[in-house]
Motif scaffolding. Structure first.
Motif, PDB file in Angstrom:
ATOM      1  N   ASN A  97       0.824  -1.212   0.000  1.00 37.68           N
ATOM      2  CA  ASN A  97       0.000   0.000   0.000  1.00 37.68           C
ATOM      3  C   ASN A  97       0.861   1.266   0.000  1.00 37.68           C
ATOM      4  OD1 ASN A  97       0.840  -0.495   2.711  1.00 37.68           O
ATOM      5  ND2 ASN A  97      -0.799   0.819   3.462  1.00 37.68           N
ATOM      6  N   ILE A  98       2.012   1.220   0.694  1.00 40.62           N
ATOM      7  CA  ILE A  98       2.921   2.374   0.695  1.00 40.62           C
ATOM      8  C   ILE A  98       3.586   2.531  -0.674  1.00 40.62           C
ATOM      9  CG2 ILE A  98       5.006   3.352   1.733  1.00 40.62           C
ATOM     10  CD1 ILE A  98       4.257   2.123   4.336  1.00 40.62           C
ATOM     11  N   LYS A  99       3.909   1.408  -1.314  1.00 39.36           N
ATOM     12  CA  LYS A  99       4.478   1.475  -2.662  1.00 39.36           C
ATOM     13  C   LYS A  99       3.506   2.158  -3.628  1.00 39.36           C
ATOM     14  CE  LYS A  99       7.285  -2.750  -2.292  1.00 39.36           C
ATOM     15  NZ  LYS A  99       7.452  -4.137  -2.792  1.00 39.36           N
ATOM     16  N   THR A 101       1.112   4.343  -2.931  1.00 41.69           N
ATOM     17  CA  THR A 101       1.043   5.770  -2.640  1.00 41.69           C
ATOM     18  C   THR A 101       2.322   6.482  -3.070  1.00 41.69           C
ATOM     19  OG1 THR A 101      -0.465   5.421  -0.779  1.00 41.69           O
ATOM     20  CG2 THR A 101       0.775   7.477  -0.792  1.00 41.69           C
ATOM     21  N   PHE A 102       3.470   5.815  -2.946  1.00 44.34           N
ATOM     22  CA  PHE A 102       4.744   6.379  -3.402  1.00 44.34           C
ATOM     23  C   PHE A 102       4.662   6.721  -4.891  1.00 44.34           C
ATOM     24  CE2 PHE A 102       8.905   6.357  -5.221  1.00 44.34           C
ATOM     25  CZ  PHE A 102       9.799   6.754  -4.247  1.00 44.34           C
ATOM     26  N   ILE A 103       4.245   5.750  -5.699  1.00 42.33           N
ATOM     27  CA  ILE A 103       4.169   5.964  -7.152  1.00 42.33           C
ATOM     28  C   ILE A 103       3.125   7.021  -7.487  1.00 42.33           C
ATOM     29  CG2 ILE A 103       3.717   4.865  -9.373  1.00 42.33           C
ATOM     30  CD1 ILE A 103       4.647   2.213  -8.088  1.00 42.33           C
ATOM     31  N   HIS A 104       1.959   6.912  -6.840  1.00 41.96           N
ATOM     32  CA  HIS A 104       0.880   7.856  -7.115  1.00 41.96           C
ATOM     33  C   HIS A 104       1.282   9.286  -6.755  1.00 41.96           C
ATOM     34  CE1 HIS A 104      -3.459   9.312  -6.158  1.00 41.96           C
ATOM     35  NE2 HIS A 104      -3.119   9.625  -7.386  1.00 41.96           N
ATOM     36  N   SER A 105       1.927   9.467  -5.613  1.00 44.71           N
ATOM     37  CA  SER A 105       2.330  10.806  -5.173  1.00 44.71           C
ATOM     38  C   SER A 105       3.401  11.411  -6.086  1.00 44.71           C
ATOM     39  CB  SER A 105       2.860  10.750  -3.733  1.00 44.71           C
ATOM     40  OG  SER A 105       1.873  10.288  -2.846  1.00 44.71           O
ATOM     41  N   SER A 106       4.091  10.567  -6.833  1.00 49.20           N
ATOM     42  CA  SER A 106       5.152  11.042  -7.733  1.00 49.20           C
ATOM     43  C   SER A 106       4.613  11.645  -9.017  1.00 49.20           C
ATOM     44  CB  SER A 106       6.100   9.887  -8.083  1.00 49.20           C
ATOM     45  OG  SER A 106       6.693   9.355  -6.912  1.00 49.20           O
ATOM     46  N   ILE A 107       3.315  11.437  -9.309  1.00 48.85           N
ATOM     47  CA  ILE A 107       2.782  11.903 -10.597  1.00 48.85           C
ATOM     48  C   ILE A 107       1.549  12.790 -10.478  1.00 48.85           C
ATOM     49  CG2 ILE A 107       3.670   9.867 -11.806  1.00 48.85           C
ATOM     50  CD1 ILE A 107       0.700   8.873 -11.868  1.00 48.85           C
ATOM     51  N   VAL A 147      -5.930   5.737  -9.845  1.00 50.12           N
ATOM     52  CA  VAL A 147      -6.807   4.623  -9.485  1.00 50.12           C
ATOM     53  C   VAL A 147      -6.176   3.292  -9.872  1.00 50.12           C
ATOM     54  CG1 VAL A 147      -9.030   3.522  -9.964  1.00 50.12           C
ATOM     55  CG2 VAL A 147      -8.918   5.986  -9.565  1.00 50.12           C
ATOM     56  N   ILE A 148      -5.586   3.236 -11.053  1.00 47.59           N
ATOM     57  CA  ILE A 148      -4.951   1.986 -11.505  1.00 47.59           C
ATOM     58  C   ILE A 148      -3.794   1.598 -10.600  1.00 47.59           C
ATOM     59  CG2 ILE A 148      -3.600   0.933 -13.365  1.00 47.59           C
ATOM     60  CD1 ILE A 148      -5.275   2.559 -15.343  1.00 47.59           C
ATOM     61  N   ILE A 149      -2.931   2.562 -10.281  1.00 46.84           N
ATOM     62  CA  ILE A 149      -1.752   2.295  -9.442  1.00 46.84           C
ATOM     63  C   ILE A 149      -2.164   1.811  -8.054  1.00 46.84           C
ATOM     64  CG2 ILE A 149       0.187   3.392  -8.242  1.00 46.84           C
ATOM     65  CD1 ILE A 149       0.408   5.249 -10.748  1.00 46.84           C
ATOM     66  N   LEU A 150      -3.089   2.524  -7.423  1.00 48.76           N
ATOM     67  CA  LEU A 150      -3.497   2.153  -6.069  1.00 48.76           C
ATOM     68  C   LEU A 150      -4.244   0.821  -6.048  1.00 48.76           C
ATOM     69  CD1 LEU A 150      -4.626   5.641  -4.718  1.00 48.76           C
ATOM     70  CD2 LEU A 150      -2.593   4.354  -4.055  1.00 48.76           C
ATOM     71  N   THR A 151      -5.026   0.549  -7.081  1.00 47.76           N
ATOM     72  CA  THR A 151      -5.746  -0.730  -7.152  1.00 47.76           C
ATOM     73  C   THR A 151      -4.783  -1.896  -7.297  1.00 47.76           C
ATOM     74  OG1 THR A 151      -7.671   0.348  -8.152  1.00 47.76           O
ATOM     75  CG2 THR A 151      -7.514  -2.034  -8.381  1.00 47.76           C
ATOM     76  N   LEU A 152      -3.753  -1.724  -8.129  1.00 45.79           N
ATOM     77  CA  LEU A 152      -2.781  -2.794  -8.341  1.00 45.79           C
ATOM     78  C   LEU A 152      -1.972  -3.093  -7.087  1.00 45.79           C
ATOM     79  CD1 LEU A 152      -1.416  -1.925 -11.910  1.00 45.79           C
ATOM     80  CD2 LEU A 152      -2.941  -3.799 -11.283  1.00 45.79           C
ATOM     81  N   HIS A 153      -1.848  -2.107  -6.206  1.00 41.72           N
ATOM     82  CA  HIS A 153      -1.052  -2.289  -4.989  1.00 41.72           C
ATOM     83  C   HIS A 153      -1.917  -2.515  -3.748  1.00 41.72           C
ATOM     84  CE1 HIS A 153       2.028  -0.521  -7.615  1.00 41.72           C
ATOM     85  NE2 HIS A 153       2.900  -1.096  -6.826  1.00 41.72           N
ATOM     86  N   PRO A 286      -2.301   6.835   3.769  1.00 36.13           N
ATOM     87  CA  PRO A 286      -2.667   8.233   4.011  1.00 36.13           C
ATOM     88  C   PRO A 286      -1.573   9.028   4.720  1.00 36.13           C
ATOM     89  CG  PRO A 286      -4.477   6.770   4.583  1.00 36.13           C
ATOM     90  CD  PRO A 286      -3.285   5.895   4.326  1.00 36.13           C
ATOM     91  N   SER A 287      -0.820   8.389   5.643  1.00 35.32           N
ATOM     92  CA  SER A 287       0.216   9.112   6.372  1.00 35.32           C
ATOM     93  C   SER A 287       1.334   9.586   5.448  1.00 35.32           C
ATOM     94  CB  SER A 287       0.788   8.236   7.491  1.00 35.32           C
ATOM     95  OG  SER A 287       1.354   7.045   6.964  1.00 35.32           O
ATOM     96  N   LEU A 288       1.750   8.725   4.517  1.00 36.28           N
ATOM     97  CA  LEU A 288       2.778   9.126   3.547  1.00 36.28           C
ATOM     98  C   LEU A 288       2.250  10.226   2.641  1.00 36.28           C
ATOM     99  CD1 LEU A 288       5.507   8.832   2.138  1.00 36.28           C
ATOM    100  CD2 LEU A 288       4.544   6.956   0.790  1.00 36.28           C
ATOM    101  N   ALA A 289       1.026  10.078   2.182  1.00 38.74           N
ATOM    102  CA  ALA A 289       0.445  11.065   1.278  1.00 38.74           C
ATOM    103  C   ALA A 289       0.355  12.439   1.935  1.00 38.74           C
ATOM    104  CB  ALA A 289      -0.935  10.602   0.813  1.00 38.74           C
ATOM    105  N   SER A 290      -0.136  12.508   3.167  1.00 38.67           N
ATOM    106  CA  SER A 290      -0.295  13.804   3.838  1.00 38.67           C
ATOM    107  C   SER A 290       1.054  14.463   4.102  1.00 38.67           C
ATOM    108  CB  SER A 290      -1.067  13.632   5.151  1.00 38.67           C
ATOM    109  OG  SER A 290      -0.345  12.807   6.056  1.00 38.67           O
ATOM    110  N   ALA A 291       2.057  13.668   4.465  1.00 40.36           N
ATOM    111  CA  ALA A 291       3.392  14.221   4.710  1.00 40.36           C
ATOM    112  C   ALA A 291       4.004  14.763   3.426  1.00 40.36           C
ATOM    113  CB  ALA A 291       4.296  13.143   5.313  1.00 40.36           C
ATOM    114  N   VAL A 292       3.854  14.014   2.336  1.00 34.50           N
ATOM    115  CA  VAL A 292       4.396  14.444   1.044  1.00 34.50           C
ATOM    116  C   VAL A 292       3.730  15.736   0.585  1.00 34.50           C
ATOM    117  CG1 VAL A 292       4.486  13.861  -1.411  1.00 34.50           C
ATOM    118  CG2 VAL A 292       5.114  12.149   0.295  1.00 34.50           C
ATOM    119  N   VAL A 293       2.421  15.816   0.716  1.00 30.27           N
ATOM    120  CA  VAL A 293       1.682  17.011   0.296  1.00 30.27           C
ATOM    121  C   VAL A 293       2.203  18.248   1.026  1.00 30.27           C
ATOM    122  CG1 VAL A 293      -0.567  18.156   0.405  1.00 30.27           C
ATOM    123  CG2 VAL A 293      -0.411  15.792  -0.398  1.00 30.27           C
ATOM    124  N   SER A 294       2.357  18.155   2.330  1.00 32.59           N
ATOM    125  CA  SER A 294       2.776  19.316   3.123  1.00 32.59           C
ATOM    126  C   SER A 294       4.196  19.769   2.787  1.00 32.59           C
ATOM    127  CB  SER A 294       2.667  18.987   4.616  1.00 32.59           C
ATOM    128  OG  SER A 294       1.333  18.712   4.975  1.00 32.59           O
TER     129      SER A 294
END
Length: 312
Positions: A97-99, A101-107, A147-153, A286-294
């Motif tokens: 799940n972290i992988k 979010t990592f990929i999704h947050s990169s794009i 959606v595709i990235i998060l679904t696959l992971h 969600p924790s990785l996503a919120s930290a990256v956004v800020s």
């Protein structure tokens, strides 16, 4: 020197508004119930009004081409592949799940608030319609890929549920709807009443300043220390690699400055808040996503200064 001047004259005022939002929120001046309604008014009314107004006041026929689609898709495709490769090589021990979010947050960039605000105040209304056209393509691609990235992971979501979320994220999106209506009105050449356009202008004028206040109020730095390696890698991909790749694509496609600069501003946008929402919905982190956004919201002051200074 050009980059410093761009930062002081253009970027700094915008980020002072963001910092103001952060301070007002920390001091409790905005109130706990303020952000929700303000965000809805901005997202569903004010920002769509800006986009609609920009499109109907311009002749956009020359902007609608396959070249624009290619210029948007190529940087996202390549960055997605590099992010996936980075996860496999350097972060392979992370949970799936972290992988994702990592990929999704990169794009997935913050177009609706950050990119629109920077481009509107840096480029002016004349070139803002170019940003809107590029962004309509980018929003579609970002949401589909996300959606595709998060679904696959994630093992917890079915393809049917993921498709439902994708459908809602695209076809109930007020930005996409306003862009579509604006393009149709512009192409048809429909003359709208003066009173209606003045209403649209009043609504649009309150959009971007409020958006910047909301960005500042939403900054959270609680998990930063524990995720600094992941955030550094995501930041390098989103704020450095993607806009540089976009610059190469724009160069090889022969884009003039009035097309290249809007594209780069969109690609250099920080990770969007919606990545947190989608991580929550689709079993990401969600924790990785919120930290990256800020963190990226603050760091993009440098990337935007570089992009704007490059074309000054």
């Amino acid at each position: 020197m050009t980059m410093l001047r761009v930062f002081v004259d253009t970027i700094l005022p915008l980020f002072l508004v963001i910092i103001l939002g952060f301070i007002l929120n920390r001091k409790g001046i905005l109130g706990q119930g303020w952000a929700g309604p303000a965000n809805k008014i901005t997202y569903y009314i004010a920002v769509p009004a800006i986009l609609f107004k920009s499109l109907v006041e311009q002749d956009i026929r020359s902007l609608l081409s396959l070249h624009l689609v290619i210029a948007v898709i190529v940087p996202i495709l390549v960055t997605t592949f590099i992010a996936w490769f980075t996860v496999i090589i350097f972060f392979n021990r992370l949970p799936n799940n972290i992988k994702g979010t990592f990929i999704h947050s990169s794009i997935h960039g913050n177009i609706g608030y950050m990119a629109y605000a920077v481009s509107y105040y840096a480029l002016g209304e004349r070139l803002f319609s170019n940003v809107v056209i590029f962004s309509s393509i980018l929003i579609l691609v970002q949401n589909i890929f996300g959606v595709i990235i998060l679904t696959l992971h994630s093992r917890s979501w079915s393809c049917r549920e993921s498709f439902r979320i994708l459908w809602l994220s695209l076809f109930t999106n007020p930005i996409i709807i306003s862009v579509f209506v604006g393009i149709v009105v512009s192409l048809v050449g429909l003359k709208l009443p003066v009173s209606f356009m003045r209403l649209i202008k009043i609504l649009s004028d309150m959009g971007l300043p409020t958006a910047l206040i909301l960005v500042g109020a939403g900054l959270v730095f609680g998990d930063v220390r524990h995720l600094w390696k992941e955030m550094f890698a995501i930041g390098a991909l989103k704020l450095v690699f993607m806009p540089l790749l976009g610059a190469l694509v724009a160069h090889f496609m022969g884009f003039p400055q009035q097309l290249a600069l809007p594209l780069l501003i969109l690609l250099a946008s920080p990770t969007a808040t919606v990545t947190y929402v989608m991580a929550t919905q689709l079993g990401g982190s969600p924790s990785l996503a919120s930290a990256v956004v800020s963190v990226q919201t603050i760091a993009c002051a440098l990337s935007y200064s570089f992009v704007l200074g490059l074309y000054s």
